[in-house]
Design a protein around this motif. Structure first.
Motif, PDB file in Angstrom:
ATOM      1  N   GLU A  99       0.831  -1.202   0.000  1.00 44.38           N
ATOM      2  CA  GLU A  99       0.000   0.000   0.000  1.00 44.38           C
ATOM      3  C   GLU A  99       0.872   1.261   0.000  1.00 44.38           C
ATOM      4  O   GLU A  99       0.578   2.229  -0.703  1.00 44.38           O
ATOM      5  N   CYS A 100       1.960   1.219   0.797  1.00 40.35           N
ATOM      6  CA  CYS A 100       2.872   2.376   0.833  1.00 40.35           C
ATOM      7  C   CYS A 100       3.517   2.593  -0.531  1.00 40.35           C
ATOM      8  O   CYS A 100       3.599   3.727  -1.027  1.00 40.35           O
ATOM      9  N   LEU A 101       3.980   1.496  -1.138  1.00 37.06           N
ATOM     10  CA  LEU A 101       4.613   1.602  -2.457  1.00 37.06           C
ATOM     11  C   LEU A 101       3.622   2.095  -3.505  1.00 37.06           C
ATOM     12  O   LEU A 101       3.967   2.932  -4.365  1.00 37.06           O
ATOM     13  N   GLU A 102       2.381   1.596  -3.431  1.00 38.25           N
ATOM     14  CA  GLU A 102       1.360   2.067  -4.373  1.00 38.25           C
ATOM     15  C   GLU A 102       1.089   3.555  -4.177  1.00 38.25           C
ATOM     16  O   GLU A 102       0.943   4.307  -5.152  1.00 38.25           O
ATOM     17  N   GLN A 103       1.037   3.978  -2.919  1.00 36.28           N
ATOM     18  CA  GLN A 103       0.818   5.397  -2.627  1.00 36.28           C
ATOM     19  C   GLN A 103       1.987   6.227  -3.156  1.00 36.28           C
ATOM     20  O   GLN A 103       1.775   7.282  -3.765  1.00 36.28           O
ATOM     21  N   GLU A 104       3.236   5.757  -2.914  1.00 35.88           N
ATOM     22  CA  GLU A 104       4.412   6.471  -3.428  1.00 35.88           C
ATOM     23  C   GLU A 104       4.378   6.528  -4.950  1.00 35.88           C
ATOM     24  O   GLU A 104       4.719   7.555  -5.542  1.00 35.88           O
ATOM     25  N   LEU A 105       3.980   5.423  -5.589  1.00 31.63           N
ATOM     26  CA  LEU A 105       3.901   5.388  -7.048  1.00 31.63           C
ATOM     27  C   LEU A 105       2.866   6.384  -7.556  1.00 31.63           C
ATOM     28  O   LEU A 105       3.125   7.123  -8.520  1.00 31.63           O
ATOM     29  N   SER A 107       1.863   9.054  -5.977  1.00 32.83           N
ATOM     30  CA  SER A 107       2.404  10.407  -5.722  1.00 32.83           C
ATOM     31  C   SER A 107       3.438  10.771  -6.776  1.00 32.83           C
ATOM     32  O   SER A 107       3.424  11.897  -7.315  1.00 32.83           O
ATOM     33  N   ALA A 108       4.333   9.822  -7.075  1.00 32.60           N
ATOM     34  CA  ALA A 108       5.361  10.090  -8.081  1.00 32.60           C
ATOM     35  C   ALA A 108       4.718  10.321  -9.451  1.00 32.60           C
ATOM     36  O   ALA A 108       5.141  11.202 -10.205  1.00 32.60           O
ATOM     37  N   HIS A 109       3.694   9.540  -9.755  1.00 32.37           N
ATOM     38  CA  HIS A 109       2.996   9.692 -11.027  1.00 32.37           C
ATOM     39  C   HIS A 109       2.324  11.072 -11.127  1.00 32.37           C
ATOM     40  O   HIS A 109       2.419  11.755 -12.153  1.00 32.37           O
ATOM     41  N   MET A 110       1.677  11.473 -10.005  1.00 32.87           N
ATOM     42  CA  MET A 110       1.027  12.788 -10.000  1.00 32.87           C
ATOM     43  C   MET A 110       2.074  13.899 -10.114  1.00 32.87           C
ATOM     44  O   MET A 110       1.873  14.888 -10.826  1.00 32.87           O
ATOM     45  N   GLU A 111       3.197  13.723  -9.411  1.00 31.06           N
ATOM     46  CA  GLU A 111       4.257  14.727  -9.481  1.00 31.06           C
ATOM     47  C   GLU A 111       4.814  14.832 -10.896  1.00 31.06           C
ATOM     48  O   GLU A 111       5.046  15.927 -11.412  1.00 31.06           O
ATOM     49  N   LEU A 112       4.984  13.671 -11.523  1.00 26.91           N
ATOM     50  CA  LEU A 112       5.461  13.652 -12.898  1.00 26.91           C
ATOM     51  C   LEU A 112       4.464  14.332 -13.826  1.00 26.91           C
ATOM     52  O   LEU A 112       4.852  15.126 -14.699  1.00 26.91           O
TER      53      LEU A 112
END
Length: 132
Positions: A99-105, A107-112
């Motif tokens: 879940e943490c990795l999915e959330q980070e992904l 977030s990274a996707h949104m940031e990108l």
């Protein structure tokens, strides 16, 4: 004449005693047979008792083994429960990490996406300035 009467009485008594003796011998034979049967019955019961004791001993041994097996199975079951609990904990940790990795992904996707949008807007603004 009196001697003859006494002799006759003595012979009669002797005959009676002889009959009584024969009856006593017959009774003795019957009693001997009953004693023999009683000894045979006693021997039979002793053998049955010995067989019963042997069976009891075997059953007690099997019971002892079954109880030891039960203890072993309970110990193994406890080990399995401990392993199951550890695996459930690891699985829970894995789900949390996922879940943490999915959330980070995300977030990274949104940031990108935001960076791409910012660059697009920046490029559009530059283009508009150049055009003007």
């Amino acid at each position: 004449a009196r001697l003859q009467v006494d002799l006759a009485n003595a012979i009669e008594k002797s005959d009676e005693l002889q009959c009584a003796l024969e009856k006593a011998r017959e009774n003795e034979k019957l009693l001997d047979e009953e004693v023999k049967r009683a000894h045979e019955t006693e021997e039979k019961y002793k053998q049955e008792l010995a067989a019963t004791c042997e069976s009891k001993s075997k059953i007690e041994q099997e019971l002892t083994k079954a109880q030891a097996d039960k203890v072993s199975v309970e110990e193994e079951m406890n080990k399995v429960c401990v392993i199951k609990e550890k695996l459930e904990q690891e699985l829970s940790i894995s789900y949390s990490s996922k879940e943490c990795l999915e959330q980070e992904l995300r977030s990274a996707h949104m940031e990108l996406e935001n960076q791409i949008n910012d660059r697009s807007i920046g490029a559009s603004v530059e283009l508009n300035h150049e055009v003007v």
